[in-house]
Motif scaffolding. Structure first.
Motif, PDB file in Angstrom:
ATOM      1  N   LEU A 254      46.420 -40.671 -29.050  1.00 36.00           N
ATOM      2  CA  LEU A 254      46.059 -41.953 -28.704  1.00 36.00           C
ATOM      3  C   LEU A 254      45.415 -42.009 -27.300  1.00 36.00           C
ATOM      4  CD1 LEU A 254      49.540 -43.383 -29.937  1.00 36.00           C
ATOM      5  CD2 LEU A 254      47.097 -43.766 -31.243  1.00 36.00           C
ATOM      6  N   GLY A 255      45.823 -41.281 -26.576  1.00 36.41           N
ATOM      7  CA  GLY A 255      45.175 -41.343 -25.025  1.00 36.41           C
ATOM      8  C   GLY A 255      43.951 -40.959 -25.198  1.00 36.41           C
ATOM      9  N   ASP A 256      43.758 -39.850 -26.041  1.00 32.59           N
ATOM     10  CA  ASP A 256      42.314 -39.246 -26.377  1.00 32.59           C
ATOM     11  C   ASP A 256      41.397 -40.375 -26.835  1.00 32.59           C
ATOM     12  OD1 ASP A 256      40.369 -37.308 -25.914  1.00 32.59           O
ATOM     13  OD2 ASP A 256      40.782 -36.286 -27.358  1.00 32.59           O
ATOM     14  N   VAL A 257      41.777 -41.137 -28.034  1.00 29.94           N
ATOM     15  CA  VAL A 257      40.977 -42.132 -28.255  1.00 29.94           C
ATOM     16  C   VAL A 257      40.628 -43.333 -27.451  1.00 29.94           C
ATOM     17  CG1 VAL A 257      40.807 -43.814 -30.268  1.00 29.94           C
ATOM     18  CG2 VAL A 257      42.048 -41.652 -30.746  1.00 29.94           C
ATOM     19  N   ASN A 258      41.632 -43.840 -26.609  1.00 31.50           N
ATOM     20  CA  ASN A 258      41.411 -44.758 -25.612  1.00 31.50           C
ATOM     21  C   ASN A 258      40.700 -44.329 -24.653  1.00 31.50           C
ATOM     22  OD1 ASN A 258      43.086 -47.345 -26.297  1.00 31.50           O
ATOM     23  ND2 ASN A 258      44.665 -45.555 -26.320  1.00 31.50           N
ATOM     24  N   GLU A 259      40.462 -42.966 -24.056  1.00 33.06           N
ATOM     25  CA  GLU A 259      39.710 -42.591 -22.990  1.00 33.06           C
ATOM     26  C   GLU A 259      38.414 -42.430 -23.539  1.00 33.06           C
ATOM     27  OE1 GLU A 259      39.044 -38.667 -19.967  1.00 33.06           O
ATOM     28  OE2 GLU A 259      40.711 -38.890 -21.733  1.00 33.06           O
ATOM     29  N   LYS A 260      38.076 -42.133 -24.792  1.00 29.66           N
ATOM     30  CA  LYS A 260      36.777 -41.807 -25.361  1.00 29.66           C
ATOM     31  C   LYS A 260      36.132 -43.182 -25.407  1.00 29.66           C
ATOM     32  CE  LYS A 260      36.269 -37.460 -25.943  1.00 29.66           C
ATOM     33  NZ  LYS A 260      37.511 -36.933 -25.333  1.00 29.66           N
ATOM     34  N   ASN A 261      36.900 -44.125 -25.792  1.00 27.65           N
ATOM     35  CA  ASN A 261      36.405 -45.550 -25.998  1.00 27.65           C
ATOM     36  C   ASN A 261      36.068 -46.208 -24.964  1.00 27.65           C
ATOM     37  OD1 ASN A 261      35.879 -47.966 -27.324  1.00 27.65           O
ATOM     38  ND2 ASN A 261      37.886 -48.293 -28.286  1.00 27.65           N
ATOM     39  N   GLY A 262      36.956 -45.885 -23.702  1.00 22.74           N
ATOM     40  CA  GLY A 262      36.488 -46.435 -22.421  1.00 22.74           C
ATOM     41  C   GLY A 262      35.014 -45.787 -22.041  1.00 22.74           C
ATOM     42  N   ASP A 263      35.081 -44.454 -22.187  1.00 19.56           N
ATOM     43  CA  ASP A 263      33.774 -43.876 -21.742  1.00 19.56           C
ATOM     44  C   ASP A 263      32.570 -44.525 -22.223  1.00 19.56           C
ATOM     45  OD1 ASP A 263      35.251 -42.071 -20.301  1.00 19.56           O
ATOM     46  OD2 ASP A 263      35.053 -40.427 -21.955  1.00 19.56           O
ATOM     47  N   ILE A 264      32.672 -45.000 -23.816  1.00 20.55           N
ATOM     48  CA  ILE A 264      31.551 -45.747 -24.249  1.00 20.55           C
ATOM     49  C   ILE A 264      31.339 -46.930 -23.612  1.00 20.55           C
ATOM     50  CG2 ILE A 264      30.724 -46.881 -26.416  1.00 20.55           C
ATOM     51  CD1 ILE A 264      30.638 -43.591 -26.736  1.00 20.55           C
ATOM     52  N   ASP A 265      32.506 -47.728 -23.401  1.00 18.26           N
ATOM     53  CA  ASP A 265      32.481 -49.245 -22.812  1.00 18.26           C
ATOM     54  C   ASP A 265      31.769 -48.934 -21.306  1.00 18.26           C
ATOM     55  OD1 ASP A 265      33.129 -50.686 -24.979  1.00 18.26           O
ATOM     56  OD2 ASP A 265      35.312 -50.261 -24.503  1.00 18.26           O
ATOM     57  N   ASP A 266      32.211 -47.924 -20.732  1.00 14.71           N
ATOM     58  CA  ASP A 266      31.744 -47.596 -19.212  1.00 14.71           C
ATOM     59  C   ASP A 266      30.241 -47.342 -19.114  1.00 14.71           C
ATOM     60  OD1 ASP A 266      32.311 -47.283 -16.349  1.00 14.71           O
ATOM     61  OD2 ASP A 266      32.089 -44.974 -16.746  1.00 14.71           O
ATOM     62  N   SER A 267      29.783 -46.545 -20.193  1.00 14.04           N
ATOM     63  CA  SER A 267      28.288 -46.136 -20.434  1.00 14.04           C
ATOM     64  C   SER A 267      27.326 -47.277 -20.567  1.00 14.04           C
ATOM     65  CB  SER A 267      28.188 -44.893 -21.283  1.00 14.04           C
ATOM     66  OG  SER A 267      28.467 -45.660 -22.722  1.00 14.04           O
ATOM     67  N   ILE A 268      27.900 -48.209 -21.403  1.00 14.76           N
ATOM     68  CA  ILE A 268      27.044 -49.552 -21.538  1.00 14.76           C
ATOM     69  C   ILE A 268      27.318 -50.612 -20.431  1.00 14.76           C
ATOM     70  CG2 ILE A 268      26.821 -48.752 -23.850  1.00 14.76           C
ATOM     71  CD1 ILE A 268      28.890 -51.103 -24.547  1.00 14.76           C
ATOM     72  N   GLY A 269      28.206 -50.283 -19.412  1.00 19.89           N
ATOM     73  CA  GLY A 269      28.416 -51.355 -18.337  1.00 19.89           C
ATOM     74  C   GLY A 269      29.378 -52.285 -18.566  1.00 19.89           C
ATOM     75  N   ASN A 270      30.374 -52.083 -19.804  1.00 20.62           N
ATOM     76  CA  ASN A 270      31.316 -52.838 -19.854  1.00 20.62           C
ATOM     77  C   ASN A 270      32.692 -52.382 -19.053  1.00 20.62           C
ATOM     78  OD1 ASN A 270      30.274 -54.464 -21.635  1.00 20.62           O
ATOM     79  ND2 ASN A 270      30.640 -53.287 -23.369  1.00 20.62           N
ATOM     80  N   LYS A 271      32.448 -52.397 -17.649  1.00 25.37           N
ATOM     81  CA  LYS A 271      33.466 -51.811 -16.715  1.00 25.37           C
ATOM     82  C   LYS A 271      35.000 -52.607 -16.913  1.00 25.37           C
ATOM     83  CE  LYS A 271      30.285 -49.557 -14.668  1.00 25.37           C
ATOM     84  NZ  LYS A 271      30.273 -47.897 -14.745  1.00 25.37           N
TER      85      LYS A 271
END
Length: 577
Positions: A254-271
């Protein structure tokens, strides 16, 4: 990283019972105390194997292998081949746990040899799965798939649904890696269906985590979270009955999914949204770490600390990140986990550079390079050894094929020889039957001739008696009485050999039928035996035919007519007659 931890767990569940360290030490002490009093039997083999397993669960690999070798030696001495196979498998698993895949494969193949000798298809299937998994880890997917297929085939042959399901699940992993999405999902859900039929909750949980990882690689975070949550519920429902690492694995995923999801948002500027995902990932990973530490599985906890440091860095919490990295490095060094040490030094170097500690970053980077090169050299050595092992395997396989071709040629030659022998026997039987038929026909002719001659003799005797009856009635009566007795004696003597001839003829006909049946069955030895019986019967028929012939000739000599004239006679010859 989820995939790495998941692989570690798969290996661990094969060999580790969930017990805490003090309990393990107590168990080892107890078993070692009773060991000297044990006889050289299967119980001693089991105790030695159990001690080895406990040492391995503490990552004391040297002691574990030592006890497994002792168990193998005792088992081989008492010809306990299942015990030998079990000990060899445990040695292989121990080497695999140390990432020494060459030694692991060596001992797995040794164990497989004993399983094949005892036709233990269940353990053969499990061993093929383990060999396939080593090839999978080494990215030798063709060989891995071949071994998984063998395991699946054996599982179907034995009706073992669990082995079949795991084989399908492993084949799905290969399809996942090779980008065959349809084949991977079909395999995962097929395996999951069988596990659900078997109500194997642990396997259901693991398969759901694998499906979640599949979706995660394709950035389908919603479905990944759904599957990880399903797995978590499955392990939570098991409670104390479940494996200690099960819940930890799910929180890690679950932590891995949330981290990867955060990476996607971070890459498109959704800090802001990215920070929420990172915070959720951090909470899940902290729960997972606590559970990993409770199980005593250093590898899961050590790797997870490094991942936690990555999340802390993404949350700009550098102090916490350094704490977890340094702890990860410390534990990894204690357990000689080179890959984890390499990753820890790399992350520390990165963290140092962020904080402006460039000299320290340089030192950490140098250590990273040292371990990276060391691991690279080891990998090269392993690949070289693997290539050599593959060459030896191919060489042995070629020799085996040549031997099989030789055996096939010998089998064909033997078959042709059998056909030749059968043909020869058929000719022999036909010859015997022909001889028997001609002999029987000649006997019939002789019987008819003898019968006609007898009738003629009787007529002559009757005429002679009529002529002489006028001379003396009394003499005629005496002659007729003598003639009657003689005829009865001759008839009786002729009847005996004729009975034998008829009886042996009937028996010979029956034997011929039996011999044909045996020839149809391909039983050459029995056919030969019957042919010998037929030959003996024919000899007896010939013998008794000659007896009848001698009797008739004697009768003919006795019934010869005389002119009544006196003639010179050899007295000695007459006396002999």
């Amino acid at each position: 990283m989820t995939s790495t931890i998941f692989k570690t767990v798969i290996i661990t569940i094969l060999v580790l019972s969930y017990v805490v360290l003090p309990a393990q030490n107590h168990a080892i002490d107890s078993l070692q105390k009773i060991l000297p009093s044990q006889k050289e039997d299967t119980n001693k083999v089991k105790i030695l194997t159990a001690i080895g397993s406990l040492y391995r669960s503490q990552y004391n690999h040297a002691e574990a292998i030592d006890f497994f070798l002792k168990a193998s030696k005792v088992a081989e001495q008492i010809r306990d081949f299942p015990g030998v196979s079990k000990a060899l498998s445990e040695i292989a698993i121990t080497y695999q746990q140390q990432d020494d895949y060459a030694e692991a494969l060596t001992y797995f193949y040794k164990a497989l040899n004993f399983f094949e000798q005892s036709a233990d298809k269940k353990n053969m299937a499990e061993t093929f799965q383990l060999i396939g998994y080593i090839n999978y880890l080494q990215k030798n997917y063709v060989e891995a798939l071949a071994n998984y297929d063998k395991a699946l085939s054996l599982g179907k042959q034995t009706g073992n649904k669990k082995i079949s399901a795991w084989s399908i699940r492993c084949i799905a992993d290969i399809n996942d890696v090779e980008g065959n999405d349809e084949g991977a999902l079909r395999g995962y859900f097929s395996a999951l269906k069988i596990f659900e039929e078997l109500t194997d909750s642990v396997a259901i949980g693991q398969t759901n985590v694998a499906i979640a990882d599949f979706y995660l690689k394709r950035r389908n975070f919603k479905k990944a979270l759904q599957r990880d949550s399903m797995a978590l519920r499955t392990y939570m429902e098991l409670g104390e009955r479940g494996p200690g690492w099960g819940v930890a694995l799910c929180y890690n995923a679950l932590g891995d999914v949330n981290e990867k999801n955060g990476d996607i948002d971070d890459s498109i500027g959704n800090k802001v949204i990215a920070q929420k995902h990172y915070t959720e990932a951090l909470n899940n990973l902290l729960i997972s770490l606590k559970l990993w530490e409770q199980t005593g599985l250093y590898n899961g906890a050590s790797t997870l600390r490094a991942r936690l440091s990555d999340v802390y860095i993404k949350l700009n919490k550098f102090t916490e990140a350094r704490q977890y990295l340094e702890k990860s490095l410390e534990v990894s060094k204690e357990n000689a986990a080179k890959i984890d040490i390499q990753n820890a030094y790399e992350s520390l170097s990165y963290l140092d550079s962020i904080e402006g500690k460039y000299q320290q970053a340089y030192q950490h980077y140098k250590m990273y390079v040292i371990y990276r090169d060391s691991i690279s050299n080891e990998e090269s050595a392993k690949k070289s050894l693997q290539t050599k092992m593959q060459y030896e395997f191919d060489k042995k396989e070629a020799v085996a094929k040549a031997e099989q071709v030789k055996k096939d040629i010998e089998a064909k030659r033997t078959k042709y020889n059998q056909y030749f022998i059968i043909g020869g026997l058929c000719i022999l039987v036909l010859a015997v039957l022909s001889i028997a038929f001609f002999q029987w026909r000649n006997n019939k002719h002789k019987q008819r001739a003898n019968s006609l001659l007898q009738q003629q003799n009787e007529k002559i005797e009757y005429t002679l008696s009529e002529l002489k009856s006028t001379q003396a009635q009394l003499i005629q009566s005496e002659k007729m009485a003598s003639l009657g007795e003689l005829t009865a004696g001759i008839a009786h003597e002729i009847q005996n050999p004729l009975n034998f001839v008829n009886n042996f003829s009937e028996v010979s006909n029956e034997l011929i039928v039996e011999m044909n049946d045996e020839l149809d069955k391909g039983d050459i030895a029995e056919a030969k035996s019957i042919a010998n019986d037929i030959q003996q019967n024919l000899e007896k028929i010939n013998h008794h035919g000659k007896r009848a012939d001698a009797i008739v000739k004697g009768m003919l000599q006795h019934s010869q007519t005389s002119t009544g004239q006196k003639e010179p006679t050899d007295i000695n010859k007459l006396a002999d007659e």
